[in-house]
Design an enzyme around this catalytic site. Structure first.
Site, PDB file in Angstrom:
ATOM      1  N   HIS A  90       0.816  -1.223   0.000  1.00 22.11           N
ATOM      2  CA  HIS A  90       0.000   0.000   0.000  1.00 22.11           C
ATOM      3  C   HIS A  90       0.843   1.264   0.000  1.00 22.11           C
ATOM      4  O   HIS A  90       0.405   2.305  -0.490  1.00 22.11           O
ATOM      5  CB  HIS A  90      -1.025  -0.046   1.134  1.00 22.11           C
ATOM      6  CG  HIS A  90      -2.133  -0.997   0.799  1.00 22.11           C
ATOM      7  ND1 HIS A  90      -2.163  -2.282   1.259  1.00 22.11           N
ATOM      8  CD2 HIS A  90      -3.195  -0.858  -0.025  1.00 22.11           C
ATOM      9  CE1 HIS A  90      -3.218  -2.897   0.756  1.00 22.11           C
ATOM     10  NE2 HIS A  90      -3.859  -2.059  -0.029  1.00 22.11           N
ATOM     11  N   GLU A 111     -10.831 -11.130  -5.105  1.00 17.46           N
ATOM     12  CA  GLU A 111      -9.412 -11.050  -4.746  1.00 17.46           C
ATOM     13  C   GLU A 111      -8.973 -12.230  -3.879  1.00 17.46           C
ATOM     14  O   GLU A 111      -7.841 -12.279  -3.421  1.00 17.46           O
ATOM     15  CB  GLU A 111      -9.100  -9.717  -4.066  1.00 17.46           C
ATOM     16  CG  GLU A 111      -9.979  -9.356  -2.898  1.00 17.46           C
ATOM     17  CD  GLU A 111      -9.656  -7.966  -2.331  1.00 17.46           C
ATOM     18  OE1 GLU A 111      -8.619  -7.382  -2.663  1.00 17.46           O
ATOM     19  OE2 GLU A 111     -10.472  -7.480  -1.525  1.00 17.46           O
ATOM     20  N   ASP A 131      -4.256  -8.650  -4.291  1.00 18.06           N
ATOM     21  CA  ASP A 131      -4.485  -9.710  -3.303  1.00 18.06           C
ATOM     22  C   ASP A 131      -4.664 -11.072  -3.959  1.00 18.06           C
ATOM     23  O   ASP A 131      -4.220 -12.086  -3.419  1.00 18.06           O
ATOM     24  CB  ASP A 131      -5.725  -9.370  -2.447  1.00 18.06           C
ATOM     25  CG  ASP A 131      -5.364  -8.443  -1.308  1.00 18.06           C
ATOM     26  OD1 ASP A 131      -4.282  -8.622  -0.711  1.00 18.06           O
ATOM     27  OD2 ASP A 131      -6.139  -7.510  -1.021  1.00 18.06           O
ATOM     28  N   CYS A 190      -9.040  -3.751 -10.790  1.00 14.08           N
ATOM     29  CA  CYS A 190      -8.540  -2.542 -10.127  1.00 14.08           C
ATOM     30  C   CYS A 190      -7.230  -2.777  -9.389  1.00 14.08           C
ATOM     31  O   CYS A 190      -6.780  -1.923  -8.639  1.00 14.08           O
ATOM     32  CB  CYS A 190      -9.600  -1.973  -9.191  1.00 14.08           C
ATOM     33  SG  CYS A 190     -10.050  -3.101  -7.871  1.00 14.08           S
TER      34      CYS A 190
END
Ligand code: PEP
Ligand code: MG
Length: 589
Positions: free
Chosen positions: A200, A443, A467, A514
């Site tokens: 992240h 995910e 993920d 995404c």
């Protein structure tokens, strides 16, 4: 007085290219309590300079202790603070100073390393002493050394939100909450020991358009606060103490990069169509409402993912319903004339820790109490968010998305709560959009494999390859030690993506992607060939992906995807795609 000039040796390190661009600047070493002592070679003519640095740090450490003594005296704590006198004696012991100089001359290493090397010998001797008094002195010795070390490293007390100067941030690792809270306008570049391309922190660096190289393993061993550094986010390189020629070369590269970025702006107004006329939708991912200007500037069709948990991380505590409502409404209003906004309900946990709302470290965090699993237990927090979302829905085209769904039972429970919140608002006559589409992220492998079943129950899918890759290959996306295994081009991941697209098509629901993969031009070509029509990425990646899509025909992309699906490994797939990009569209990375 003769000034001492220290010449440091240039050091080049290779890491993971996490956010493109080039930064040339001064290091701000942001170290936690567990930092490692740097170790590098110094030349003979550097020795006087190293000794000067050491003595200056000792002087500052002594002054600091003097201040502490005055403070202690004011509070009548002279007796308790008696150890400080011993610390001053240790600091100013001429024999210790001699020993440091001797070791410096002998080992030709930087003074920080020499300091701890020398101290360690003393500590070892003290710790094996019979006398308990002497044994305890080892703690004092360490304490004193650490105080000097802090001054040697110019360890400023500034925290990331208070940065005053433009710096390149160097650290062991940064939590997403550190990154979200730092003063972005002051950070020119980021270089970290840890982290991977889809961590992240990397995602945030791209969102803020800060060049970043992660996964460097030991950059903190070579970096000094105030030292010069180059971060080449395009190649995944970091150069500490670059020589003059290297700085000159990189100034030129930086110039070229700025021009290239400006030239990409020309893409903004062009439609995203393949050479044979198929329209492809490019959406933007955002973490904070302030990013919406960049989304509009880059002409994104929609917001394909708003990672709402960052609103929680920015403030470090649970935002009120009204604060959330304002944030969601701002984005929805700004996008009203453009397109929909997919807001994902909070996806906390894993690396996104918020101790203030009980999201703390677990033994196995990525498989643990995260995301909707957290929301199902903390229904108070979840319902507050849903209420804020529903209330904001009147300002634009909202779509609600649930992350980490692993199967139908979980989904049914989520719907039941959403229904409850809707019923409550209806009772209270609070207006909201009654037809908000609700979708899920795919995910988790179990969701991908059962996507035919899930497709019957939702309005859309969005594939989260960050993920999905992590869980399919069983490889932590933020751990640099296993980063070599993390590859979304692994045949297992590509097969799952294909299955999900096919199942969505069969059920006649839209499917987007995404994860960070959507923003990589070479991956976009393969995904296009697999039938993907909605790509969501950092706003700054849109122009480059569009440029590539506009150069190819659908049949070419489909042919490539078919070949890719017949290959056996990520390595083979990477090679083939690379070659294809170079030959077909003269694209090099
Ligand atoms: C993903 O997992 O691909 C995703 C988009 O979500 P995040 O990166 O926030 O986990
Ligand atoms: Mg995810």
């Amino acid at each position: 007085m003769k000034s001492t000039y220290i010449k440091y040796i240039m050091k080049m390190l290779k890491g993971v290219s996490a956010s493109p661009g080039i930064a040339i600047g001064r290091i701000y070493l942001y170290l936690d309590e567990n930092y490692k002592v740097p170790q590098y070679d110094v030349k003979l003519n550097d020795l006087p300079g190293e000794m000067t640095r050491y003595r200056a740090a000792v002087k500052k450490a002594s002054e600091e202790i003097d201040i502490l003594k005055v403070e202690a005296a004011k509070r009548n704590l002279d007796k308790e603070s008696g150890f400080l006198d011993a610390h001053i004696l240790m600091l100013n012991d001429p024999e210790f100073d001699n020993l440091i100089e001797e070791n410096l001359n002998k080992y030709l290493k930087n003074i920080e390393w020499i300091l701890f090397f020398t101290v360690k010998k003393f500590i070892n001797a003290l710790e094996s002493a019979e006398d308990p008094y002497l044994r305890e002195r080892s703690i004092d010795m360490y304490d004193v050394a650490k105080r000097v070390f802090n001054h040697l490293m110019l360890k400023e007390r500034t925290s990331l939100p208070d940065l005053k100067m433009q710096v390149v941030l160097v650290s062991n690792d940064l939590l997403p909450s550190d990154t979200v809270m730092m003063r972005k306008d002051k950070v020119k570049g980021i270089a970290l020991n840890g982290g991977g391309k889809t961590s992240h922190t990397a995602i945030l660096a791209r969102a803020f358009q800060i060049p970043a190289v992660l996964g460097l393993s030991d950059i903190t061993d070579y970096a000094r606060s105030g030292g010069r550094i180059i971060v080449d986010g395009n190649k995944g390189l970091v150069i500490v103490d670059p020589d003059k020629d290297t700085v000159k070369k990189y100034r030129k590269l930086l110039d070229q990069w700025t021009k290239y970025e400006l030239s990409l702006n020309k893409q903004n107004k062009l439609p995203c169509v393949t050479k044979d006329g198929k329209h492809i939708h490019l959406h933007a991912n955002i973490e904070m409402p302030e990013e919406i200007d960049s989304v509009i500037e880059h002409h994104a069709d929609e917001v394909g993912l708003f990672r709402s948990e960052f609103i929680f991380m920015q403030s470090g505590f649970e935002p009120t319903e009204d604060e959330q409502f304002q944030a969601y409404a701002k984005v929805l209003k700004a996008m009203k004339e453009h397109g929909a906004v997919i807001i994902r309900t909070i996806d906390v946990g894993g690396d996104k820790l918020i101790p203030e709302i009980d999201v703390t470290e677990e033994r196995n965090p990525l498989l643990g109490w995260r995301s909707i699993r957290f929301c199902m237990e903390r229904k108070d927090i979840f319902k507050t968010q849903l209420r804020a979302l529903l209330r904001a829905s009147v300002f634009g085209k909202l779509r609600i998305m649930f992350p980490m769904v692993s199967g139908v039972d979980e989904l049914d429970n989520l719907y039941a709560i959403l229904q409850e919140v809707k019923a409550d608002l209806e009772r209270k006559k609070v207006p909201f959009d009654k037809d908000i589409p609700v979708g899920i992220m795919i995910e988790v492998p179990s969701a991908a494999i059962t996507s035919d079943i899930l497709a019957r129950k939702v309005d859309f899918f969005s594939i989260g390859t960050n993920d999905l890759t992590q869980y399919t290959i069983a490889v932590d996306r933020g751990n640099e030690k296993v980063a070599y295994l993390y590859d979304p081009f692994h045949p297992a991941v590509l097969r799952m993506i294909k299955t999900v697209i096919e199942n969505a098509n069969k059920a006649n629901i839209p499917v987007g992607l995404c994860g960070e993969l959507a923003g990589e031009p070479r991956a976009a070509v393969v995904l296009l060939g697999l039938g993907l029509e909605h790509f969501s990425m950092a706003a700054s990646s849109i122009a480059e992906v569009k440029k590539v899509i506009r150069k190819i025909r659908m049949d070419e992309a489909e042919e490539l995807a078919e070949k890719v699906l017949n290959l056996e490994s990520a390595g083979e797939i990477n090679k083939l795609v690379q070659k294809w990009m170079e030959e077909k569209i003269e694209y090099t990375e």
